[in-house]
Design an enzyme around this catalytic site. Structure first.
Site, mmCIF file in Angstrom:
data_model
loop_
_atom_site.group_PDB
_atom_site.id
_atom_site.type_symbol
_atom_site.label_atom_id
_atom_site.label_comp_id
_atom_site.label_asym_id
_atom_site.label_seq_id
_atom_site.Cartn_x
_atom_site.Cartn_y
_atom_site.Cartn_z
ATOM 1 N N GLU A 23 0.829 -1.215 0.000
ATOM 2 C CA GLU A 23 0.000 0.000 0.000
ATOM 3 C C GLU A 23 0.859 1.259 0.000
ATOM 4 O O GLU A 23 2.071 1.212 0.264
ATOM 5 C CB GLU A 23 -0.943 0.017 1.202
ATOM 6 C CG GLU A 23 -0.227 0.058 2.535
ATOM 7 C CD GLU A 23 -1.061 0.686 3.646
ATOM 8 O OE1 GLU A 23 -1.579 1.797 3.442
ATOM 9 O OE2 GLU A 23 -1.162 0.062 4.719
ATOM 10 N N LYS A 157 -2.911 -1.717 15.709
ATOM 11 C CA LYS A 157 -2.293 -0.864 16.718
ATOM 12 C C LYS A 157 -3.236 -0.669 17.878
ATOM 13 O O LYS A 157 -4.448 -0.585 17.702
ATOM 14 C CB LYS A 157 -2.020 0.504 16.122
ATOM 15 C CG LYS A 157 -0.804 0.496 15.263
ATOM 16 C CD LYS A 157 -0.222 1.876 15.145
ATOM 17 C CE LYS A 157 1.146 1.720 14.520
ATOM 18 N NZ LYS A 157 1.284 2.485 13.309
#
Ligand code: PSU
Ligand code: MN
Length: 301
Positions: A23, A157
């Site tokens: 990405e 995260k």
């Protein structure tokens, strides 16, 4: 044509080589310059060193680029105000000739259009802390339920609400596969206290499961959670207060929608004086290696 291939990817397609999508939002909105550029190049090299071909995906001049030349990578890395494109923005950006970086969701869409089945990144978007008030749930989650790409990440995260993220993935029917782990890796930490529903111990098994989805007509992809290498791990007790501070600052500033994730990522790099960035780079490379192995296994599956 809306899709354009780099020379390296065009040759790989002609030769039926294994290709791994990468990405570009991680480059423009996930890491500061110049570490972003170095990481993007290093990650591509890891894919090549492991026998596959990297295809970094971005939108440039109204075209979907599948694979970037080194100068395109360089120019994207120096454009921190590039658009951040998810499913919602992709067609508008293309139709109006824009340049922008693709999130996990948009990279999956573009990879699928190009026939690429594997995509390696660092962390996916998910359900944000406080989502019960903000409704902030990344479009990455729904994309995983629609688009047949196997995505390798290092978990999510702790800026996110990890249990809620797993609940939403389960609701959407997305398999979350722990690679050699029974608990959800928490990005900078190899482990969390959250059990992961599925476990696989080899690239071949993950490739077989990908093929089985198509065989039984299940739409959507797979999420593979690959723990960060031991030597790159950061203790959770060091990071927890940092994350809490960053989340509180985002709240106080009224940061919303697309800006939330980039704000938190940048703030955590600042607050850890770059330590989080070093770990982030290590885990992306580790995911690129597994991505190459899975892409190669898919050629044999
Ligand atoms: N998490 C990270 N690093 C990142 C991102 C997420 O640890 O770079 C990026 C990815 O591109 C992901 C996007 O798809 O942020 C999610 O943004 P949002 O939460 O606005 O959907
Ligand atoms: Mn969001």
């Amino acid at each position: 044509m809306t899709l354009t291939y780099s020379d390296e990817v065009a040759v790989a397609r002609a030769e039926n080589r294994a290709i791994v999508a990468l990405e570009s939002t991680i480059i423009t909105h996930g890491m500061p310059y110049p570490q972003n550029l170095k990481t993007a190049r290093d990650v591509e090299r890891v894919v090549r060193d492991n026998g596959a071909v990297p295809a970094t995906i971005a939108i440039m001049g109204g075209k979907i680029h599948i694979g970037l030349s080194d100068s395109e990578l360089d120019s994207l890395a120096r454009t921190p105000d590039a658009m951040k494109l998810s499913r919602a923005d992709l067609a508008v950006a293309l139709a109006s000739g824009k340049t922008g970086a693709t999130t996990v969701a948009a990279t999956m869409i573009c990879a699928d259009l190009a026939g690429i089945e594997v995509f390696a990144t660092g962390g996916i978007g998910g359900v944000h802390r406080g989502a019960e008030n903000s409704f902030d749930i990344s479009a990455d989650l729904r994309e995983l339920s629609k688009t047949a790409v196997t995505v390798i990440c290092a978990g999510a995260k702790a800026i996110l609400d990890l249990p809620k993220t797993l609940e939403v993935l389960e609701t959407l029917g997305v398999p979350v596969i722990g690679y050699k782990t029974d608990v959800l890796p928490a990005f900078w930490s190899r482990i969390s206290n959250i059990p992961i529903p599925l476990r696989m111990n080899s690239a071949a098994e993950i490739a077989a499961a990908h093929r089985m989805r198509a065989k039984i007509g299940l739409a959507g992809g797979q999420l593979v959670a690959n723990p960060i290498p031991l030597e790159a791990e950061i203790p959770a007790d060091y990071l927890t207060p940092v994350i809490e501070q960053a989340v509180a600052e985002a709240d106080a500033k009224g940061i919303a929608t697309k800006e939330v994730t980039p704000f938190l990522l940048a703030r955590i790099v600042e607050l850890t004086e770059g330590r989080s960035l070093v770990s982030n780079i290590a885990l992306v490379k580790n995911n690129a290696r597994l991505g190459a192995e899975i892409a190669i296994a898919l050629k044999e599956a």
